[in-house]
Design an enzyme around this catalytic site. Structure first.
Site, PDB file in Angstrom:
ATOM      1  N   ARG A  78       0.852  -1.188   0.000  1.00 44.04           N
ATOM      2  CA  ARG A  78       0.000   0.000   0.000  1.00 44.04           C
ATOM      3  C   ARG A  78       0.886   1.237   0.000  1.00 44.04           C
ATOM      4  NH1 ARG A  78       0.994   2.112   4.776  1.00 44.04           N
ATOM      5  NH2 ARG A  78       1.278   0.771   6.601  1.00 44.04           N
ATOM      6  N   VAL A  82       4.478   3.751   8.081  1.00 42.10           N
ATOM      7  CA  VAL A  82       4.241   2.656   9.019  1.00 42.10           C
ATOM      8  C   VAL A  82       3.010   2.934   9.883  1.00 42.10           C
ATOM      9  CG1 VAL A  82       5.772   3.629  10.800  1.00 42.10           C
ATOM     10  CG2 VAL A  82       5.315   1.158  10.762  1.00 42.10           C
ATOM     11  N   THR A  83       2.262   1.874  10.173  1.00 46.59           N
ATOM     12  CA  THR A  83       1.187   1.951  11.148  1.00 46.59           C
ATOM     13  C   THR A  83       1.149   0.653  11.930  1.00 46.59           C
ATOM     14  OG1 THR A  83      -1.103   2.641  11.506  1.00 46.59           O
ATOM     15  CG2 THR A  83      -0.710   1.045   9.728  1.00 46.59           C
ATOM     16  N   TYR A  84       0.280   0.635  12.937  1.00 51.60           N
ATOM     17  CA  TYR A  84       0.147  -0.537  13.805  1.00 51.60           C
ATOM     18  C   TYR A  84      -1.279  -1.059  13.720  1.00 51.60           C
ATOM     19  CZ  TYR A  84      -0.500  -3.260  18.078  1.00 51.60           C
ATOM     20  OH  TYR A  84      -0.814  -4.260  18.972  1.00 51.60           O
ATOM     21  N   GLY A 158      -7.413  -0.556   2.963  1.00 48.61           N
ATOM     22  CA  GLY A 158      -8.582   0.199   3.372  1.00 48.61           C
ATOM     23  C   GLY A 158      -8.343   1.094   4.563  1.00 48.61           C
ATOM     24  N   LEU A 159      -9.141   0.916   5.630  1.00 49.88           N
ATOM     25  CA  LEU A 159      -9.066   1.819   6.777  1.00 49.88           C
ATOM     26  C   LEU A 159      -9.002   1.032   8.070  1.00 49.88           C
ATOM     27  CD1 LEU A 159     -11.983   2.192   8.525  1.00 49.88           C
ATOM     28  CD2 LEU A 159     -12.702   3.055   6.312  1.00 49.88           C
ATOM     29  N   CYS A 176       2.460   6.730  10.670  1.00 48.83           N
ATOM     30  CA  CYS A 176       2.289   7.267   9.311  1.00 48.83           C
ATOM     31  C   CYS A 176       3.417   8.223   8.919  1.00 48.83           C
ATOM     32  CB  CYS A 176       0.926   7.938   9.165  1.00 48.83           C
ATOM     33  SG  CYS A 176      -0.442   6.809   9.514  1.00 48.83           S
TER      34      CYS A 176
END
Length: 211
Positions: A78, A82-84, A158-159, A176
């Site tokens: 994507r 970075v996210t968790y 997605g979200l 992010c």
């Protein structure tokens, strides 16, 4: 679980409730679904909670991973940094044919943001989007993250909406890609702490916006 179906305008969207799953098998299934789908294939929404994982987008920089400890890091396809993901977070993946709908990516991003903002307003939580950083924010704290991939005019990823989770892993990264960005969640702001309740409400709002 077999999917339910919901009419969305002239489209039919299948809804799959996946429960709590490891990240990588779901990601690979999204890729396979998108590669195999035909022009008349149903769009789908996948609802899932993930076991703890950091996902690093295609533009991700290693300096945004501060101290991941024993939580795995997965390099994904994507956009973004970075996210968790972890238990207590509502994740909805949107597997949509944008060409068939005549939509651009920006429209879909705005739609997802507005769906979350509307949901939160129903809980008495005032939230908004930012032009410089996709997602949804309560004051300066991020409550929902967005990320998409488009292949052959079709989307996946997605979200994710923080509902009632351990937020400590977010402090081990620059969420992010923003150093010092704080995060928050629905349950800390007076909303429900039941992820299933939030999933149901978010799904209803999102389906309405998809029409």
């Amino acid at each position: 679980m077999m999917p339910s179906t919901e009419a969305v305008g002239r489209e039919v969207v299948a809804v799959r409730h996946l429960g709590r799953r490891d990240y990588v098998p779901v990601w690979r299934a999204m890729q396979q679904f998108t590669e195999a789908r035909t022009a008349d294939a149903q769009d789908e929404l996948w609802l899932v909670e993930h076991l703890p994982v950091y996902t690093q987008g295609m533009n991700g920089k290693p300096e945004h991973l501060i101290d991941t400890g024993g939580i795995p890091v997965v390099q994904v396809d994507r956009g973004g940094q970075v996210t968790y993901h972890g238990p207590g977070q509502a994740v909805i993946y949107l597997l949509l044919d944008l060409r068939r709908r005549g939509w651009g990516v920006r429209r879909l991003v705005s739609l997802m943001e507005q769906a979350v903002i509307e949901l939160l307003a129903g809980y008495g939580i005032s939230a908004g989007a930012r032009p410089d950083a996709p997602g949804v924010y309560v004051t300066d704290k991020k409550i929902a993250a967005l990320g998409l991939r488009v292949r052959h005019g079709c989307t996946y990823h997605g979200l994710s909406l923080n509902v009632a989770m351990d937020l400590e892993p977010f402090r081990r990264i620059n969420p992010c890609g923003y150093a010092g960005m704080e995060v928050t969640q629905v349950s800390d702001l007076g909303g429900p702490d039941d992820v299933a309740v939030v999933f149901e409400a978010l799904l209803e709002v999102l389906q309405r916006h998809l029409r």
